[in-house]
Scaffold this motif. Structure first.
Motif, mmCIF file in Angstrom:
data_model
loop_
_atom_site.group_PDB
_atom_site.id
_atom_site.type_symbol
_atom_site.label_atom_id
_atom_site.label_comp_id
_atom_site.label_asym_id
_atom_site.label_seq_id
_atom_site.Cartn_x
_atom_site.Cartn_y
_atom_site.Cartn_z
ATOM 1 N N PHE A 111 41.439 131.431 -38.761
ATOM 2 C CA PHE A 111 40.078 131.124 -38.306
ATOM 3 C C PHE A 111 40.044 130.614 -36.869
ATOM 4 N N ARG A 112 41.142 130.769 -36.138
ATOM 5 C CA ARG A 112 41.209 130.237 -34.767
ATOM 6 C C ARG A 112 40.468 131.113 -33.759
ATOM 7 N N ARG A 113 40.208 130.524 -32.614
ATOM 8 C CA ARG A 113 39.554 131.165 -31.457
ATOM 9 C C ARG A 113 38.154 131.655 -31.809
ATOM 10 N N ARG A 114 37.467 130.896 -32.670
ATOM 11 C CA ARG A 114 36.064 131.179 -32.986
ATOM 12 C C ARG A 114 35.197 129.969 -32.685
ATOM 13 N N GLY A 115 35.778 128.968 -32.013
ATOM 14 C CA GLY A 115 35.000 127.780 -31.667
ATOM 15 C C GLY A 115 34.995 126.686 -32.724
ATOM 16 N N ILE A 116 35.740 126.864 -33.816
ATOM 17 C CA ILE A 116 35.713 125.861 -34.887
ATOM 18 C C ILE A 116 36.362 124.547 -34.429
ATOM 19 N N GLY A 117 37.502 124.649 -33.752
ATOM 20 C CA GLY A 117 38.173 123.441 -33.264
ATOM 21 C C GLY A 117 37.265 122.654 -32.330
ATOM 22 N N THR A 118 36.597 123.355 -31.426
ATOM 23 C CA THR A 118 35.681 122.694 -30.487
ATOM 24 C C THR A 118 34.545 122.001 -31.236
ATOM 25 N N GLN A 119 33.987 122.672 -32.210
ATOM 26 C CA GLN A 119 32.890 122.073 -32.994
ATOM 27 C C GLN A 119 33.358 120.830 -33.742
ATOM 28 N N ASP A 137 45.210 114.896 -35.356
ATOM 29 C CA ASP A 137 45.364 115.961 -36.356
ATOM 30 C C ASP A 137 44.318 117.069 -36.272
ATOM 31 N N THR A 138 43.875 117.392 -35.072
ATOM 32 C CA THR A 138 42.935 118.515 -34.939
ATOM 33 C C THR A 138 43.603 119.777 -35.487
ATOM 34 N N THR A 139 42.983 120.387 -36.471
ATOM 35 C CA THR A 139 43.629 121.490 -37.190
ATOM 36 C C THR A 139 42.617 122.564 -37.567
ATOM 37 N N VAL A 140 42.948 123.811 -37.252
ATOM 38 C CA VAL A 140 42.160 124.953 -37.734
ATOM 39 C C VAL A 140 43.145 125.950 -38.346
ATOM 40 N N HIS A 141 42.842 126.449 -39.513
ATOM 41 C CA HIS A 141 43.713 127.426 -40.168
ATOM 42 C C HIS A 141 43.926 128.624 -39.237
ATOM 43 N N ALA A 186 49.856 125.518 -43.592
ATOM 44 C CA ALA A 186 49.557 126.813 -42.979
ATOM 45 C C ALA A 186 49.380 126.702 -41.462
ATOM 46 N N SER A 187 49.056 125.497 -40.970
ATOM 47 C CA SER A 187 48.598 125.362 -39.587
ATOM 48 C C SER A 187 49.611 124.746 -38.631
ATOM 49 N N TRP A 188 50.513 123.900 -39.142
ATOM 50 C CA TRP A 188 51.463 123.173 -38.286
ATOM 51 C C TRP A 188 52.882 123.647 -38.596
ATOM 52 N N ASP A 189 53.668 123.943 -37.548
ATOM 53 C CA ASP A 189 55.047 124.406 -37.744
ATOM 54 C C ASP A 189 55.907 123.343 -38.419
ATOM 55 N N SER A 198 50.852 120.652 -23.586
ATOM 56 C CA SER A 198 50.172 121.273 -22.441
ATOM 57 C C SER A 198 49.493 122.600 -22.795
ATOM 58 N N VAL A 199 49.940 123.263 -23.849
ATOM 59 C CA VAL A 199 49.309 124.526 -24.245
ATOM 60 C C VAL A 199 47.833 124.310 -24.606
ATOM 61 N N PHE A 200 47.483 123.070 -24.944
ATOM 62 C CA PHE A 200 46.100 122.785 -25.351
ATOM 63 C C PHE A 200 45.250 122.152 -24.246
ATOM 64 N N LEU A 201 45.712 122.245 -22.989
ATOM 65 C CA LEU A 201 44.934 121.694 -21.866
ATOM 66 C C LEU A 201 43.521 122.268 -21.822
ATOM 67 N N ASP A 202 43.412 123.581 -21.895
ATOM 68 C CA ASP A 202 42.076 124.198 -21.817
ATOM 69 C C ASP A 202 41.214 123.807 -23.008
ATOM 70 N N PHE A 203 41.849 123.722 -24.169
ATOM 71 C CA PHE A 203 41.089 123.341 -25.372
ATOM 72 C C PHE A 203 40.456 121.961 -25.181
ATOM 73 N N TYR A 204 41.278 120.966 -24.833
ATOM 74 C CA TYR A 204 40.733 119.602 -24.757
ATOM 75 C C TYR A 204 39.924 119.359 -23.481
ATOM 76 N N PHE A 205 40.357 119.900 -22.349
ATOM 77 C CA PHE A 205 39.643 119.612 -21.094
ATOM 78 C C PHE A 205 38.416 120.514 -20.930
ATOM 79 N N LYS A 206 38.614 121.823 -21.027
ATOM 80 C CA LYS A 206 37.495 122.739 -20.745
ATOM 81 C C LYS A 206 36.532 122.851 -21.921
ATOM 82 N N SER A 207 37.066 122.970 -23.145
ATOM 83 C CA SER A 207 36.171 123.200 -24.292
ATOM 84 C C SER A 207 35.600 121.911 -24.866
ATOM 85 N N CYS A 208 36.438 120.863 -24.933
ATOM 86 C CA CYS A 208 36.001 119.638 -25.629
ATOM 87 C C CYS A 208 35.521 118.547 -24.683
HETATM 88 C C1 LIG Z 1 44.257 123.488 -31.424
HETATM 89 C C2 LIG Z 1 43.393 124.174 -32.479
HETATM 90 C C3 LIG Z 1 42.765 123.104 -33.371
HETATM 91 C C4 LIG Z 1 42.277 124.958 -31.760
HETATM 92 O O1 LIG Z 1 41.354 125.423 -32.736
HETATM 93 P P1 LIG Z 1 40.413 126.709 -32.437
HETATM 94 O O2 LIG Z 1 39.346 126.711 -33.465
HETATM 95 O O3 LIG Z 1 41.247 127.929 -32.325
HETATM 96 O O4 LIG Z 1 39.807 126.340 -30.999
HETATM 97 P P2 LIG Z 1 38.516 126.990 -30.295
HETATM 98 O O5 LIG Z 1 38.219 128.325 -30.865
HETATM 99 O O6 LIG Z 1 37.425 125.972 -30.333
HETATM 100 O O7 LIG Z 1 39.085 127.148 -28.800
HETATM 101 C C5 LIG Z 1 38.239 126.950 -27.688
HETATM 102 C C6 LIG Z 1 39.027 127.258 -26.433
HETATM 103 O O8 LIG Z 1 40.172 126.368 -26.341
HETATM 104 C C7 LIG Z 1 41.278 127.093 -25.753
HETATM 105 N N1 LIG Z 1 42.343 127.258 -26.744
HETATM 106 C C8 LIG Z 1 42.269 127.091 -28.096
HETATM 107 N N2 LIG Z 1 43.470 127.318 -28.674
HETATM 108 C C9 LIG Z 1 44.318 127.639 -27.673
HETATM 109 C C10 LIG Z 1 45.687 127.985 -27.639
HETATM 110 N N3 LIG Z 1 46.448 128.046 -28.748
HETATM 111 N N4 LIG Z 1 46.254 128.267 -26.428
HETATM 112 C C11 LIG Z 1 45.528 128.211 -25.307
HETATM 113 N N5 LIG Z 1 44.196 127.884 -25.271
HETATM 114 C C12 LIG Z 1 43.619 127.593 -26.437
HETATM 115 C C13 LIG Z 1 40.722 128.440 -25.334
HETATM 116 O O9 LIG Z 1 40.225 128.288 -24.007
HETATM 117 C C14 LIG Z 1 39.581 128.640 -26.322
HETATM 118 O O10 LIG Z 1 38.581 129.496 -25.831
HETATM 119 P P3 LIG Z 1 38.739 131.117 -26.001
HETATM 120 O O11 LIG Z 1 39.067 131.368 -27.438
HETATM 121 O O12 LIG Z 1 37.393 131.624 -25.582
HETATM 122 O O13 LIG Z 1 39.860 131.510 -25.089
HETATM 123 C C15 LIG Z 1 44.223 125.177 -33.323
HETATM 124 O O14 LIG Z 1 44.903 126.057 -32.451
HETATM 125 C C16 LIG Z 1 45.262 124.538 -34.231
HETATM 126 O O15 LIG Z 1 44.950 124.111 -35.354
HETATM 127 N N6 LIG Z 1 46.548 124.488 -33.789
HETATM 128 C C17 LIG Z 1 47.641 123.986 -34.649
HETATM 129 C C18 LIG Z 1 47.583 122.489 -34.817
HETATM 130 C C19 LIG Z 1 47.712 121.785 -33.467
HETATM 131 O O16 LIG Z 1 48.712 121.893 -32.765
HETATM 132 N N7 LIG Z 1 46.654 121.011 -33.105
HETATM 133 C C20 LIG Z 1 46.577 120.290 -31.844
HETATM 134 C C21 LIG Z 1 46.735 118.866 -32.087
HETATM 135 S S1 LIG Z 1 46.807 117.927 -30.566
#
Ligand SMILES: CC(C)(COP(=O)(O)OP(=O)(O)OC[C@H]1O[C@@H](n2cnc3c(N)ncnc32)[C@H](O)[C@@H]1OP(=O)(O)O)[C@@H](O)C(=O)NCCC(=O)NCCS
Length: 129
Positions: free
Chosen positions: A75-83, A68-72, A21-24, A106-116
């Motif tokens: 349930f995304r954009r609720r802070g679960i991935g960060t937690q 393998d960081t993965t959120v369904h 459900a989560s990965w293309d 690069s789409v996940f720069l903010d996730f890993y740098f700013k949030s995590c």
């Molecule tokens: C990456 C992933 C785990 C993030 O999970 P999440 O629970 O949605 O992340 P969070 O809610 O903790 O996000 C925190 C912040 O990270 C950034 N962020 C998260 N997902 C993002 C996205 N797809 N694009 C841009 N910024 C993103 C945002 O700044 C977000 O804050 P905001 O919602 O207030 O804007 C999820 O999108 C996922 O499972 N993706 C598919 C699998 C994948 O490619 N994983 C990455 C492996 S390297």
């Protein structure tokens, strides 16, 4: 209410369902083999449904690798991935790791740098097959 569990029992089918459900580009794989080599992994549950997962592999010493960081999608954009990542980082530290590595698109720069809290570095990667 999301519940986070450290190293819960997880079967192949449950993880496969989350990844499908989560990965293309998810291909079926042997998660038992992956988890047997894991330093730590963390799972997120909504009631008893698996909605998130992250794994940490290890070199057996000071280096740990976030995978393998993965959120369904539902349930995304609720802070679960960060937690998940914060909890996995703390567990890896407690298990003796000094450095936690990750690579990502690069789409996940903010996730890993700013949030995590990861810092940018220079790294390399080779596709082996
Ligand atoms: C990456 C992933 C785990 C993030 O999970 P999440 O629970 O949605 O992340 P969070 O809610 O903790 O996000 C925190 C912040 O990270 C950034 N962020 C998260 N997902 C993002 C996205 N797809 N694009 C841009 N910024 C993103 C945002 O700044 C977000 O804050 P905001 O919602 O207030 O804007 C999820 O999108 C996922 O499972 N993706 C598919 C699998 C994948 O490619 N994983 C990455 C492996 S390297």
């Amino acid at each position: 209410m999301i519940e986070y569990r450290d190293r819960p029992p997880l079967d192949n089918e449950t993880l496969h369902g989350l990844f499908l459900a989560s990965w293309d580009d998810h291909d079926r794989r042997d998660f038992d083999a992956v988890l047997s080599r894991s330093l730590v992994y963390v799972a997120a549950y909504k009631d008893e449904r698996l909605v998130g997962f992250v794994n940490v592999a290890t070199d057996g010493g000071e280096h740990a690798f976030l995978l393998d960081t993965t959120v369904h999608p539902d349930f995304r954009r609720r802070g679960i991935g960060t937690q998940l990542v914060c909890r996995a980082s703390e567990l890896a530290r407690r298990h003796g790791a000094t450095w936690l590595h990750v690579d990502f698109e690069s789409v996940f720069l903010d996730f890993y740098f700013k949030s995590c809290g990861f810092q940018p570095t220079v790294a390399g990667l080779i596709r082996l097959c």
